[in-house]
Enzyme design. Structure first.
Site, short mmCIF file in Angstrom:
data_model
loop_
_atom_site.label_atom_id
_atom_site.label_comp_id
_atom_site.label_asym_id
_atom_site.label_seq_id
_atom_site.Cartn_x
_atom_site.Cartn_y
_atom_site.Cartn_z
N ASP A 11 -15.81 23.89 42.89
CA ASP A 11 -15.56 24.30 41.49
C ASP A 11 -14.06 24.27 41.24
OD1 ASP A 11 -16.18 25.30 38.87
OD2 ASP A 11 -15.45 27.26 39.51
N SER A 12 -13.70 24.25 39.96
CA SER A 12 -12.28 24.32 39.61
C SER A 12 -11.69 25.64 40.08
CB SER A 12 -12.13 24.19 38.10
OG SER A 12 -12.86 25.24 37.48
N CYS A 74 -19.60 22.95 38.88
CA CYS A 74 -18.68 23.11 37.74
C CYS A 74 -19.17 22.16 36.65
CB CYS A 74 -17.28 22.71 38.21
SG CYS A 74 -16.07 22.63 36.89
N GLU A 159 -11.22 34.82 34.63
CA GLU A 159 -10.18 34.57 35.65
C GLU A 159 -9.14 35.70 35.67
OE1 GLU A 159 -9.37 31.39 37.53
OE2 GLU A 159 -11.45 30.77 37.19
N CYS A 193 -21.31 26.94 31.69
CA CYS A 193 -20.06 27.08 32.43
C CYS A 193 -20.35 28.10 33.52
CB CYS A 193 -18.93 27.57 31.53
SG CYS A 193 -17.44 27.96 32.47
N HIS A 195 -18.66 30.13 35.03
CA HIS A 195 -18.00 31.44 34.91
C HIS A 195 -18.80 32.40 34.03
CE1 HIS A 195 -14.44 29.36 36.37
NE2 HIS A 195 -13.75 30.48 36.35
N1 DGL Z 1 -16.49 26.82 35.89
C1 DGL Z 1 -16.20 25.62 35.22
C2 DGL Z 1 -17.41 25.07 34.50
O1 DGL Z 1 -18.54 25.34 34.87
C3 DGL Z 1 -15.07 25.63 34.23
C4 DGL Z 1 -13.90 26.45 34.45
C5 DGL Z 1 -12.65 25.72 34.09
O2 DGL Z 1 -12.36 25.51 32.90
O3 DGL Z 1 -11.97 25.37 35.05
O4 DGL Z 1 -17.25 24.35 33.53
#
Ligand code: DGL
Length: 276
Positions: A11-12, A74, A159, A193, A195
């Site tokens: 993931d990022s 991600c 974050e 997403c 997150h």
């Molecule tokens: N967790 C990432 C996703 O599912 C995105 C987070 C980011 O913008 O880095 O898109």
């Protein structure tokens, strides 16, 4: 005999931990390597080229560690980089290895969830701009109606550990209102997403009970289990020791302390650079 290696989860940043958690619940017997590109996250607002380059670097890093199977946990990387890496890079690097994303398993579940067939997608700017969800939904379920909403602040709230604070309500309410205004028949909202599950409490607070939320963790875990069943040639190359190691491009302490918010357990982390 070929040695077996862990499954890679990328993931990022921290979001992929919500996917990893569900994968480990469902498939605890395998070994995993999790890597977050925290130093360069969030990916959501980066251009296609940057997301593709960063994701490709990460994939090559996992391959150097021996992983035969890598999950892009991600949405932004899955939306912007998966197809190109699968079609252009993988045949050159090693056609025997596999990379899977999170969009397809999510979309496949939708017909079991929606009654009105009106779907709302909530994601990062990158995911929404790519139109990956509407395109994939159109392929599988052409009768469905799809509206999308980019929620640029939501990843930052998580974050920065602000997701449970009062200020978060403003941004959450705003995007929920926006998407429901676009189509009042929406009965299913996809948290596109990784997150966003951490925002669940606040999202629920601002939604009517009628609306269903789609979380990706369980769907991706279920789909991985099916994949490994259908592809014993890959499953046989994945090691089974029940371990998980964590890597980040940020400093170890920062990752470890935030990761414990996601996983509710203490972890050890190693700092890495995807280029080396
Ligand atoms: N967790 C990432 C996703 O599912 C995105 C987070 C980011 O913008 O880095 O898109």
């Amino acid at each position: 005999m070929e040695c077996k290696t862990p499954i890679g989860i990328f993931d990022s940043g921290y979001g992929g931990l919500t996917i990893l958690e569900q994968i480990r619940k469902r498939l605890p017997q395998y070994d995993y390597i999790y890597a977050g590109d925290n130093a360069r996250s969030p990916y959501g607002s980066h251009s296609y080229e940057i997301i593709y380059e960063c994701t490709l670097q990460a994939v090559k890093w996992f391959f150097r560690r021996g992983c035969r199977l890598v999950i892009l946990a991600c949405n932004t990387a899955s939306a912007k980089a998966l197809r190109t890496i699968q079609q252009k890079d993988l045949p050159v690097i090693d056609p025997e290895r596999r990379i899977l994303g999170v969009i397809r398993p999510t979309v496949e579940s939708l017909n079991k969830i929606t009654r009105s067939t009106h779907i709302g997608i909530l994601g990062t700017q990158g995911t929404i701009a790519s139109r990956s969800y509407p395109i994939e939904i159109e392929k599988l379920f052409p009768h469905m109606t799809v509206e999308s909403e980019a929620c640029p602040m939501w990843v930052s709230l998580v974050e920065n550990n602000e997701h449970d604070k009062q200020g978060a309500d403003y941004f959450i309410k705003q995007h929920l209102e926006n998407i429901l205004k676009k189509d009042i028949l929406i009965d299913t909202l996809v948290l596109a997403c990784t997150h966003y599950p951490l925002l669940e409490k606040k999202i629920r607070k601002h939604l009517s009970g009628e609306i269903r939320l789609v979380y990706q963790g369980q769907l991706v875990a279920e789909s991985l289990e099916n994949y490994l069943r259908r592809h014993p040639e890959i499953a046989l190359k994945c090691s089974k020791g029940g371990s998980c190691r964590f890597y980040t491009t940020e400093v170890e302490e920062k990752f470890a302390s935030m990761a414990s918010v996601f996983l509710k357990e203490k972890i050890e982390t190693e700092r890495i650079n995807f280029e080396t």
